[in-house]
Enzyme design. Structure first.
Site, PDB file in Angstrom:
ATOM      1  N   ASN A 115       1.815 -35.749  14.109  1.00 48.82           N
ATOM      2  CA  ASN A 115       2.389 -34.503  14.617  1.00 48.82           C
ATOM      3  C   ASN A 115       3.825 -34.385  14.104  1.00 48.82           C
ATOM      4  O   ASN A 115       4.694 -35.165  14.486  1.00 48.82           O
ATOM      5  CB  ASN A 115       2.364 -34.548  16.148  1.00 48.82           C
ATOM      6  CG  ASN A 115       2.936 -33.301  16.792  1.00 48.82           C
ATOM      7  OD1 ASN A 115       3.587 -32.484  16.137  1.00 48.82           O
ATOM      8  ND2 ASN A 115       2.711 -33.152  18.093  1.00 48.82           N
ATOM      9  N   CYS A 162       7.338 -27.279  18.409  1.00 45.91           N
ATOM     10  CA  CYS A 162       6.238 -27.241  17.427  1.00 45.91           C
ATOM     11  C   CYS A 162       5.859 -25.827  17.016  1.00 45.91           C
ATOM     12  O   CYS A 162       5.202 -25.618  16.000  1.00 45.91           O
ATOM     13  CB  CYS A 162       5.018 -27.952  17.992  1.00 45.91           C
ATOM     14  SG  CYS A 162       5.402 -29.589  18.582  1.00 45.91           S
ATOM     15  N   HIS A 169      -1.352 -25.977  14.206  1.00 43.46           N
ATOM     16  CA  HIS A 169      -0.421 -27.076  14.423  1.00 43.46           C
ATOM     17  C   HIS A 169      -1.232 -28.358  14.575  1.00 43.46           C
ATOM     18  O   HIS A 169      -2.239 -28.392  15.290  1.00 43.46           O
ATOM     19  CB  HIS A 169       0.401 -26.793  15.689  1.00 43.46           C
ATOM     20  CG  HIS A 169       1.223 -27.957  16.143  1.00 43.46           C
ATOM     21  ND1 HIS A 169       1.992 -28.702  15.283  1.00 43.46           N
ATOM     22  CD2 HIS A 169       1.387 -28.523  17.370  1.00 43.46           C
ATOM     23  CE1 HIS A 169       2.601 -29.660  15.957  1.00 43.46           C
ATOM     24  NE2 HIS A 169       2.247 -29.580  17.227  1.00 43.46           N
TER      25      HIS A 169
HETATM   26  O1  UT7 Z   1       2.954 -30.967  19.534  1.00 44.96           O
HETATM   27  C1  UT7 Z   1       3.225 -30.454  20.799  1.00 44.96           C
HETATM   28  C2  UT7 Z   1       2.038 -30.399  21.620  1.00 44.96           C
HETATM   29  N1  UT7 Z   1       1.508 -31.710  21.848  1.00 44.96           N
HETATM   30  C3  UT7 Z   1       0.247 -31.859  22.102  1.00 44.96           C
HETATM   31  O2  UT7 Z   1      -0.468 -30.913  22.057  1.00 44.96           O
HETATM   32  C4  UT7 Z   1      -0.264 -33.218  22.498  1.00 44.96           C
HETATM   33  C5  UT7 Z   1      -1.268 -33.094  23.612  1.00 44.96           C
HETATM   34  N2  UT7 Z   1      -1.741 -34.323  24.173  1.00 44.96           N
HETATM   35  C6  UT7 Z   1      -2.463 -35.249  23.478  1.00 44.96           C
HETATM   36  O3  UT7 Z   1      -2.653 -35.124  22.278  1.00 44.96           O
HETATM   37  C7  UT7 Z   1      -3.086 -36.378  24.257  1.00 44.96           C
HETATM   38  O4  UT7 Z   1      -2.939 -36.154  25.627  1.00 44.96           O
HETATM   39  C8  UT7 Z   1      -2.503 -37.779  23.900  1.00 44.96           C
HETATM   40  C9  UT7 Z   1      -2.957 -38.184  22.493  1.00 44.96           C
HETATM   41  C10 UT7 Z   1      -1.007 -37.747  23.966  1.00 44.96           C
HETATM   42  C11 UT7 Z   1      -3.031 -38.812  24.875  1.00 44.96           C
HETATM   43  O5  UT7 Z   1      -4.452 -38.809  24.872  1.00 44.96           O
HETATM   44  P1  UT7 Z   1      -5.260 -38.753  26.241  1.00 44.96           P
HETATM   45  O6  UT7 Z   1      -6.676 -38.818  25.905  1.00 44.96           O
HETATM   46  O7  UT7 Z   1      -4.771 -37.563  27.019  1.00 44.96           O
HETATM   47  O8  UT7 Z   1      -4.849 -40.117  26.917  1.00 44.96           O
HETATM   48  P2  UT7 Z   1      -4.134 -40.351  28.337  1.00 44.96           P
HETATM   49  O9  UT7 Z   1      -2.694 -40.004  28.251  1.00 44.96           O
HETATM   50  O10 UT7 Z   1      -4.955 -39.726  29.427  1.00 44.96           O
HETATM   51  O11 UT7 Z   1      -4.286 -41.926  28.452  1.00 44.96           O
HETATM   52  C12 UT7 Z   1      -5.557 -42.574  28.551  1.00 44.96           C
HETATM   53  C13 UT7 Z   1      -5.359 -44.067  28.554  1.00 44.96           C
HETATM   54  C14 UT7 Z   1      -4.292 -44.540  29.547  1.00 44.96           C
HETATM   55  O12 UT7 Z   1      -4.716 -45.783  30.066  1.00 44.96           O
HETATM   56  P3  UT7 Z   1      -5.405 -45.872  31.508  1.00 44.96           P
HETATM   57  O13 UT7 Z   1      -4.399 -45.294  32.478  1.00 44.96           O
HETATM   58  O14 UT7 Z   1      -6.644 -45.030  31.413  1.00 44.96           O
HETATM   59  O15 UT7 Z   1      -5.657 -47.325  31.671  1.00 44.96           O
HETATM   60  C15 UT7 Z   1      -3.077 -44.770  28.680  1.00 44.96           C
HETATM   61  O16 UT7 Z   1      -2.211 -45.733  29.215  1.00 44.96           O
HETATM   62  O17 UT7 Z   1      -4.908 -44.501  27.267  1.00 44.96           O
HETATM   63  C16 UT7 Z   1      -3.704 -45.270  27.399  1.00 44.96           C
HETATM   64  N3  UT7 Z   1      -2.894 -45.056  26.210  1.00 44.96           N
HETATM   65  C17 UT7 Z   1      -2.994 -45.822  25.117  1.00 44.96           C
HETATM   66  N4  UT7 Z   1      -3.753 -46.883  24.833  1.00 44.96           N
HETATM   67  C18 UT7 Z   1      -3.622 -47.442  23.621  1.00 44.96           C
HETATM   68  C19 UT7 Z   1      -1.961 -44.091  26.004  1.00 44.96           C
HETATM   69  N5  UT7 Z   1      -1.447 -44.221  24.780  1.00 44.96           N
HETATM   70  C20 UT7 Z   1      -2.070 -45.297  24.214  1.00 44.96           C
HETATM   71  C21 UT7 Z   1      -1.959 -45.919  22.947  1.00 44.96           C
HETATM   72  N6  UT7 Z   1      -2.764 -46.970  22.699  1.00 44.96           N
HETATM   73  N7  UT7 Z   1      -1.121 -45.472  21.996  1.00 44.96           N
END
Ligand code: UT7
Length: 309
Positions: free
Chosen positions: A266, A96, A236
């Site tokens: 993204n 990225c 980004h």
């Molecule tokens: O471009 C390169 C750099 N990339 C980035 O900078 C991305 C950085 N990371 C992020 O943007 C975020 O971490 C994400 C958007 C990828 C994820 O968001 P988050 O708030 O960190 O969520 P998480 O991974 O901690 O997941 C929270 C919950 C989990 O469920 P439990 O374990 O709490 O029951 C996941 O299983 O959300 C669940 N989850 C979803 N639920 C519905 C993860 N993806 C989804 C989804 N829909 N698509």
């Protein structure tokens, strides 16, 4: 592809995607369009905008992790498609952050006087690289390309400062394990998604917020200006919450930040030039404005560039 479309593919919801990422839609190109096709269109448009003839281009750099082939580079394909007969073309693999790295390379060649016109492209066909069974990543990515022409200036406009950094210790937080020469696809490869993008989202999130903030301050300090002098930040577009944290860290007004993640998701190395182009075409950038670009991606790798428009 809308969030509603994704609800039919994986266990997710429009509400979760919007609240956690800020994304409503992303663009997915069909099978007939390649990454180099998108890159070529972006380069063609940038050259037209810059009144740049094909034979005048010295170099074309494509920042991409989703090139059409392992070899040759997209840079060579763009060169051939646009008839850049006097140019050298090659790719930069910096996820990225790639467009910032490409811009920094072009700055070095222009400032040294070695080259006069360099096309820098960021292009990605991430849809081909997405694990459509993994809801934690497939809702995030989109396909796109953007480009600029870099040339010498005499009126004080141009690239004032750039910053690049990486830390390979965090390489497994955002990577694609299988498909390279270390773990090649073998005939007995049982598909488990490891040849697509894997991301440990929350780990990446924390480092992205910290390092993008630092990278912005470094570019600002190196150019000898103050944060309040910056007219527009073009970050980004990985996650709306990351951009909001950046706004807080830099203590800048949200209307000084270009945001279009809602429409594209993204798009990795394409995201900064895509947002820059939308900002420019919509009249948000005026001659003399200070524009700060910043990006962060798999490697981990990050960087920034401050430009006087
Ligand atoms: O471009 C390169 C750099 N990339 C980035 O900078 C991305 C950085 N990371 C992020 O943007 C975020 O971490 C994400 C958007 C990828 C994820 O968001 P988050 O708030 O960190 O969520 P998480 O991974 O901690 O997941 C929270 C919950 C989990 O469920 P439990 O374990 O709490 O029951 C996941 O299983 O959300 C669940 N989850 C979803 N639920 C519905 C993860 N993806 C989804 C989804 N829909 N698509």
């Amino acid at each position: 592809m809308t969030n509603a479309d994704l609800e039919k593919i994986v266990e997710t919801s429009d509400q979760w995607i919007l609240e956690r990422t800020g994304i409503r839609e992303r663009r997915i190109c069909d099978d007939s369009i390649t990454c180099a096709d998108m890159a070529t269109e972006a380069a063609r448009n940038a050259m037209a905008m810059a009144n740049c003839a094909p034979e005048d281009v010295d170099m074309v750099i494509d920042a991409t992790v989703t090139a059409d082939y392992t070899l040759p580079s997209n840079g060579c394909l763009i060169q051939e498609k646009l008839g850049l007969v006097n140019a050298v073309g090659f790719d930069v693999v910096a996820a990225c952050s790639g467009f910032i790295n490409g811009l920094t390379i072009s700055r070095g060649f222009i400032e040294s006087g070695m080259y006069k016109k360099i096309v820098v492209v960021g292009s990605e066909k991430l849809s081909a690289f997405t694990n459509w069974n993994d809801r934690s990543t497939c809702v995030l990515f989109g396909d796109a390309a953007g480009a600029v022409v870099v040339e010498p200036s005499t009126n004080g406009s141009g690239i004032l400062s750039t910053f690049m950094k990486s830390d390979g210790r965090m390489r497994e937080w955002l990577w694609s394990k299988v498909g390279g020469t270390k773990h090649p696809h073998t005939p007995d490869f049982a598909w488990d998604g490891t040849d697509k993008i894997y991301m440990s989202g929350s780990d990446v999130f924390k480092v992205a917020v910290k390092e993008m903030g630092r990278a912005c301050l470094k570019a600002i300090a190196d150019a000898g200006v103050k944060p309040e002098d910056v007219s527009l930040v073009v970050p980004h577009q990985a996650n709306m919450r990351i951009i909001e944290s950046l706004i807080k860290r830099l203590n800048i007004s949200p209307d000084k930040v270009m945001i279009n993640i809602e429409k594209y998701g993204n798009t990795s190395s394409a995201s900064v030039p895509l947002a820059l182009d939308e900002a420019n075409r919509s009249g948000r950038i005026k001659p003399g404005d200070l524009v700060l670009m910043v990006a962060f991606g798999g490697g981990m790798i990050w960087g920034s560039a401050l430009v006087r428009w």
